[in-house]
Design an enzyme around this catalytic site. Sequence first.
Site, PDB file in Angstrom:
ATOM      1  N   ASP A 179     -24.519  40.967  73.372  1.00  0.00           N
ATOM      2  CA  ASP A 179     -25.886  41.361  73.031  1.00  0.00           C
ATOM      3  C   ASP A 179     -26.655  41.629  74.324  1.00  0.00           C
ATOM      4  O   ASP A 179     -26.665  40.779  75.215  1.00  0.00           O
ATOM      5  CB  ASP A 179     -26.523  40.207  72.234  1.00  0.00           C
ATOM      6  CG  ASP A 179     -27.986  40.455  71.943  1.00  0.00           C
ATOM      7  OD1 ASP A 179     -28.401  41.630  71.958  1.00  0.00           O
ATOM      8  OD2 ASP A 179     -28.709  39.468  71.700  1.00  0.00           O
ATOM      9  N   ASP A 211     -31.585  40.012  70.634  1.00  0.00           N
ATOM     10  CA  ASP A 211     -31.874  39.881  69.192  1.00  0.00           C
ATOM     11  C   ASP A 211     -30.764  39.129  68.464  1.00  0.00           C
ATOM     12  O   ASP A 211     -30.786  38.989  67.242  1.00  0.00           O
ATOM     13  CB  ASP A 211     -32.132  41.246  68.542  1.00  0.00           C
ATOM     14  CG  ASP A 211     -30.886  42.128  68.504  1.00  0.00           C
ATOM     15  OD1 ASP A 211     -29.846  41.724  69.085  1.00  0.00           O
ATOM     16  OD2 ASP A 211     -30.940  43.208  67.899  1.00  0.00           O
ATOM     17  N   ASP A 252     -24.467  44.777  70.809  1.00  0.00           N
ATOM     18  CA  ASP A 252     -24.950  46.162  70.770  1.00  0.00           C
ATOM     19  C   ASP A 252     -24.199  47.030  71.775  1.00  0.00           C
ATOM     20  O   ASP A 252     -23.370  46.535  72.546  1.00  0.00           O
ATOM     21  CB  ASP A 252     -26.469  46.207  70.991  1.00  0.00           C
ATOM     22  CG  ASP A 252     -26.891  45.411  72.213  1.00  0.00           C
ATOM     23  OD1 ASP A 252     -26.176  45.478  73.222  1.00  0.00           O
ATOM     24  OD2 ASP A 252     -27.922  44.691  72.152  1.00  0.00           O
ATOM     25  N   ASP A 277     -14.258  54.055  63.438  1.00  0.00           N
ATOM     26  CA  ASP A 277     -14.002  53.744  62.043  1.00  0.00           C
ATOM     27  C   ASP A 277     -14.622  54.847  61.186  1.00  0.00           C
ATOM     28  O   ASP A 277     -15.753  55.257  61.433  1.00  0.00           O
ATOM     29  CB  ASP A 277     -14.684  52.402  61.697  1.00  0.00           C
ATOM     30  CG  ASP A 277     -13.741  51.442  61.015  1.00  0.00           C
ATOM     31  OD1 ASP A 277     -13.146  51.844  60.009  1.00  0.00           O
ATOM     32  OD2 ASP A 277     -13.621  50.296  61.487  1.00  0.00           O
ATOM     33  N   ASP A 336     -10.900  53.839  56.929  1.00  0.00           N
ATOM     34  CA  ASP A 336     -11.121  52.567  56.239  1.00  0.00           C
ATOM     35  C   ASP A 336     -10.814  52.685  54.740  1.00  0.00           C
ATOM     36  O   ASP A 336     -11.340  53.586  54.071  1.00  0.00           O
ATOM     37  CB  ASP A 336     -12.594  52.174  56.420  1.00  0.00           C
ATOM     38  CG  ASP A 336     -12.931  50.871  55.740  1.00  0.00           C
ATOM     39  OD1 ASP A 336     -12.516  49.829  56.253  1.00  0.00           O
ATOM     40  OD2 ASP A 336     -13.606  50.904  54.683  1.00  0.00           O
ATOM     41  N   GLU A 392      -6.047  52.598  57.034  1.00  0.00           N
ATOM     42  CA  GLU A 392      -5.965  51.196  56.629  1.00  0.00           C
ATOM     43  C   GLU A 392      -5.224  51.166  55.297  1.00  0.00           C
ATOM     44  O   GLU A 392      -5.691  51.757  54.316  1.00  0.00           O
ATOM     45  CB  GLU A 392      -7.356  50.595  56.457  1.00  0.00           C
ATOM     46  CG  GLU A 392      -7.273  49.102  56.248  1.00  0.00           C
ATOM     47  CD  GLU A 392      -8.513  48.489  55.630  1.00  0.00           C
ATOM     48  OE1 GLU A 392      -8.646  47.273  55.702  1.00  0.00           O
ATOM     49  OE2 GLU A 392      -9.338  49.226  55.067  1.00  0.00           O
ATOM     50  N   HIS A 451     -10.588  42.152  62.142  1.00  0.00           N
ATOM     51  CA  HIS A 451     -11.885  41.591  61.736  1.00  0.00           C
ATOM     52  C   HIS A 451     -11.892  41.119  60.287  1.00  0.00           C
ATOM     53  O   HIS A 451     -12.875  40.535  59.836  1.00  0.00           O
ATOM     54  CB  HIS A 451     -12.972  42.647  61.943  1.00  0.00           C
ATOM     55  CG  HIS A 451     -12.788  43.796  60.990  1.00  0.00           C
ATOM     56  ND1 HIS A 451     -11.717  44.663  61.064  1.00  0.00           N
ATOM     57  CD2 HIS A 451     -13.500  44.182  59.913  1.00  0.00           C
ATOM     58  CE1 HIS A 451     -11.794  45.529  60.085  1.00  0.00           C
ATOM     59  NE2 HIS A 451     -12.859  45.269  59.373  1.00  0.00           N
ATOM     60  N   ASP A 452     -10.831  41.404  59.536  1.00  0.00           N
ATOM     61  CA  ASP A 452     -10.759  40.954  58.141  1.00  0.00           C
ATOM     62  C   ASP A 452      -9.924  39.688  58.000  1.00  0.00           C
ATOM     63  O   ASP A 452      -9.580  39.289  56.883  1.00  0.00           O
ATOM     64  CB  ASP A 452     -10.148  42.057  57.263  1.00  0.00           C
ATOM     65  CG  ASP A 452     -11.089  43.221  57.094  1.00  0.00           C
ATOM     66  OD1 ASP A 452     -12.312  43.008  57.124  1.00  0.00           O
ATOM     67  OD2 ASP A 452     -10.601  44.357  56.947  1.00  0.00           O
TER      68      ASP A 452
END
Length: 579
Positions: free
Chosen positions: A51, A55, A59, A128, A230, A284, A350-351
Site C-alpha cells: 500500500d 488506505d 495499490d 486477468d 478467469d 482457468e 489466490h483461491d
Amino acid sequence: MYKWLLAVLLMVVVFAACNNEKKEAVATGIPEAQWWKEAVVYQLYPRSFKDSDGDGVGDLKGIISKLDYLKSLGVTAVWLNPIYESPNDDNGYDISDYRAIMKQFGTMEDFDALLKGMHERGIKVVMDLVVNHSSDEHEWFKQSRSARTNKYRNYYHWWPAEKGKPTPRYSLFDVNHDAWMYDSVTNAYYLHYFSRKQPDLNWENPELRKEVHNIMKFWADKGIDGFRLDAFQFAAKDTTWPAFPAGYEKNFLLYYAVGPHLHDYLKEINTEVLSKYNVMSVAEGAGNSFKDAHDMVDASRKELNMAYAFDGVDLAKKDGYSILKLKEIFTKWDSAFATNGWLSIFLANHDQARLVTRYGNDSPAFREVSSKMLSTFIMTMRGTPYYYNGDELGMTNIRMDKIEDYNDVATLNEYKHLVATGGNIPQFIETIKFTCRDNGRTPFQWDNSVNAGFTTGKPWLKINQNYTTINAAVQDKDPNSTLNYFRALVQLRKDNKVLVYGKYELLDKRNPNIYAYTRSLNGKTVLILLNFTNKANAVSLPTTIQLGKTLINNLSNTLTLTNGSTTLQPYQACVIELN
Ligand code: GLC
C-alpha cells in the site's frame, strides 16, 4: 525531401526497436520453444502486496515501489489479479468497467508506469480477463435489467418469471446456492454462477463477444503480454436450460465446464485478438478430461496456450493428502501432454490457503525446509510454473477464529447459508482456518515494522502476526532463507533448459514418501529427489544411475548412492545432474 526520408527512417528504426522489445530470446535448437514456456510466472495479488497511500489496501504505486524486489526474484512474468474498476464484492472479480483502473488501486497513468517499469526490468505482464460474468454495477447490466427491450438485455441470461421458475442451477457463492436471482424491475430471473453481484455474461450473443474482443485489444494495444481467462470454461451455456440429474451440484463441473460452442468462442478470440499480438493465454480450468484440455491448448487448434488443471491443487485436505496420489496426478498430466500441448504447474494461488500449510508443514521445525522442497517441485516440473506471492517467504495460514475477521465472499455467504440452515458453525470455522482463501490473501510480509511494512493505515485484512520473523527484509539478508533459495531455483531453471523442456520420467513410483523423477534433454539428465514427509526416507533408484554435480540442495548433507538407494532427510529436496 530529406526531411521526408529522415522521418521514414526514424519510423523504421522505432518500429524495429518496438519489435525487438517484443521478441524474446528463447532456447535455440528446440523447435517448440516459446517465451511463455520458458517463463517463470509470479502471481501478484495487488490488494495485499504493498500500500502506498495508507488506505490499508495495496495499490499500483505500491507495486511500482517494489519492482526491484520482483526483479531480484528473477521471475520473467507477473500475473496481476484484477485491477479494474469494481465494487469489490469478490475483490475485483466483479468488474464494473473493463477499461478503468480501480480507484483504490490508482489511475491509468499508474498502470502505464507499472507496465513500463516491469518491461524495463525484463518482466512481462499478464492480466486477468474476467468475462464469464461482470459486476451487476457494470453499465451493461444496469441497462440490461432496466427493461426487457433494452439493447443490452441479451448481454446477460434472463428468464421471464411468467414462465414459472427457471431450471435449477447451482451457484458457487450464493447464500442459497441458487444461481437464479429474481429481479422485480422486469419480473425476471438472471443467472449468476458466482455471487448475486456477478451476473453471467451471455456469450451466445455475438455483440457481447465483440465487446470482449475490443476490451482485449485495448489492453493488448497498451502492450501487455498475456491474458488469464478467469472461469472461462463456464462461459458457454446451453440456453435451452436442460434439467440436470439430482445431486449434479456435487459434481457441477461435469455440467458447467466446456458448454456448447466454447471452442468456437476461443477460436474467435484467437483469430480476432490473440493471433494479432505477441501475447500468451491461459484458461482457468481445463474441462473434465484430457481431451477437453487438449482441445483448449493444442497449438494446431489455435485456441489458447495453456490451461490450469485443478486435480493437483485440489488434493490437499485438512487431514492431509496422499503423496502417491499427487505423483499419480502430475505424472498422468505430464504423459498426456508429453508431445502435444503445454501445462501450467502450480500448487497455490489466490483461491487457496497457503502452500506450505496445505502441502508442506508450517510448524517451526519444518516450515522453511518444506517450503523450499515445494518450491523445488514447482520449479523443476515440465510446464510453465505459476508461483504465488508470499510463498517465496514461506508465508503460512493465519487461521482466524472469528467470522467477523473474514472477507472472502465465498466464505461469508457459506457461513450465512449454514446459519440459515442450522449447519455446524464451530466445525465450519475449524475448516475455514485451513481452507479459506483469506489465508492466502493476508498482506505481504515485507519487514518487521508495524503492519509488516505493508501499510501505514489499517490493513483491509488482518496481518499474520508471524511477520516479525517471517518477512522479506530478514530473509533477504540470510543466504539460507526460503527467499534466497527461491531466487536460486529461478536462476537454475533459467540456466538449464532441461528443466523447461526435458522429458519427465517418474522413478520409484510406489514410494509413498518420496517423489523422484528425472528430466532429460539432448543427452543431459537431471534427477530430482523430494521427500514430502517429516521423517527420513530412503528412495530406490535404478542401479545404473551415477550421481554427478548437485545443482541445488535445501539441506547441507550430500547424497550418496549405495546400490541405487539413498536416504533423504525430512523434506529434503535435491536436484542432481546424472553422469
Ligand atoms: C475465479 C477466480 C476467483 C473468483 C472466481 C469468480 O475462480 O480465480 O478468485 O472468485 O473466478 O470470478
